[in-house]
Design an enzyme around this catalytic site. Structure first.
Site, PDB file in Angstrom:
ATOM      1  N   HIS A   1       1.496   0.841  -3.122  1.00 31.85           N
ATOM      2  CA  HIS A   1       2.434  -0.063  -3.795  1.00 31.85           C
ATOM      3  C   HIS A   1       1.753  -0.881  -4.886  1.00 31.85           C
ATOM      4  CE1 HIS A   1       0.848  -3.626  -1.641  1.00 31.85           C
ATOM      5  NE2 HIS A   1       0.708  -2.793  -0.623  1.00 31.85           N
ATOM      6  N   ASP A   2       2.468  -1.047  -5.981  1.00 32.23           N
ATOM      7  CA  ASP A   2       2.058  -1.916  -7.089  1.00 32.23           C
ATOM      8  C   ASP A   2       0.824  -1.418  -7.833  1.00 32.23           C
ATOM      9  OD1 ASP A   2       4.064  -4.155  -6.558  1.00 32.23           O
ATOM     10  OD2 ASP A   2       2.957  -4.147  -4.671  1.00 32.23           O
TER      11      ASP A   2
ATOM     12  N   GLY B   1      -3.205  -1.073  -2.371  1.00 31.41           N
ATOM     13  CA  GLY B   1      -2.210  -1.708  -3.222  1.00 31.41           C
ATOM     14  C   GLY B   1      -2.803  -2.452  -4.401  1.00 31.41           C
TER      15      GLY B   1
END
Length: 263
Positions: free
Chosen positions: A121-122, A139
């Site tokens: 994520h991200d 992340g």
């Protein structure tokens, strides 16, 4: 007409360009948009608020657009955006973002992502990168254009890997790898400038020489990072335009680093 295999499950709300290929047993969710010429091969799952550009090839059993592996995630409609002409091989996982960091994971254009890679994520991946098999990004990692990450490498959250950098296989990264630098090991340490990669991409001999000198100032001179940056900027400003541009890119990376660079 879109070529969807009879065993595939494509939500009626998904938006697929006319020539998209969806292979056997693949699943495409309702909030997915897929651009022209993209192939989604057998058993692949494309889910979440995910946009795929044109000409991508998604390998068997890949999972693209899954929810973040973040305990703070509470079902928010975060996104994944993937550009054009990427190869994403089998069993790769790429997750959507979280609201704690802009709600977006992104992958640019012309990337070569081998089997079992994880992009969490991200993360933000640029263009023309190479991820060897089983490279793993935690992340919030940033990977800039033309970077190469060796197989079995693990990257700590919030680490940045600069443009044209190269990370050796089975490495562990807990700090940033500056643009143009080769790093390897557990924990990864620097091993010089990615000279061969720069030559292949058309960097001039003068620009490469300048970057090698900058590397010596960073790692061989005994100077502090701030002292080295002052000297690097001075000779970069005095150089030809291609030298200035290369040195400036390195300095911009160093100035933006928050975790510190590999030492």
């Amino acid at each position: 007409m879109t070529n969807i295999h009879s065993t595939a499950v494509v939500d009626p709300k998904a938006q697929l360009a006319a020539d998209v290929v969806v292979g056997p047993y693949a699943i495409v969710g309702p909030n997915v948009t897929v651009g022209a010429g993209t192939q989604i091969l057998a058993h692949t799952v494309i889910d979440g608020h995910t946009t795929l550009g044109e000409g991508n090839k998604i390998g068997p059993f890949a999972s693209v657009g899954g929810v973040p592996q973040d305990m703070k995630y509470a079902g928010e409609p975060t996104r994944l955006v993937i550009g054009d002409r990427n190869t994403i091989r089998e069993f790769t996982t790429i997750h959507t973002g979280t609201v704690q960091d802009g709600g977006l994971t992104s992958v640019g254009n012309d990337n070569w992502i081998m089997a079992y890679v994880h992009i969490a994520h991200d993360c933000h991946v640029g263009n023309h990168t190479v991820f060897s098999s089983n490279a793993q990004l935690a992340g919030h990692v940033h990977v800039d254009d033309w970077a190469i990450i060796g197989g079995m490498t693990g990257v700590h959250q919030f680490v940045r890997i600069g443009a044209h950098a190269m990370v050796g296989g089975a490495s562990v990264l807990v700090q940033d790898v500056p643009s143009f630098v080769i790093a390897s090991g557990d924990r990864a340490v620097p091993y010089g400038i990615n000279v061969e990669g720069l030559r292949r991409r058309g960097f001039s001999a003068d620009a490469i020489t300048a970057l090698r000198h900058a590397y010596k100032l960073l790692y061989k001179s005994g100077l502090t990072l701030d002292e080295a940056k002052v000297q690097i900027e001075a000779f970069g400003n005095a150089g030809a335009p291609d030298v200035f541009e290369a040195v400036r890119a390195l300095l911009d990376f160093l100035n933006a680093s928050t975790r510190g660079i590999v030492r």
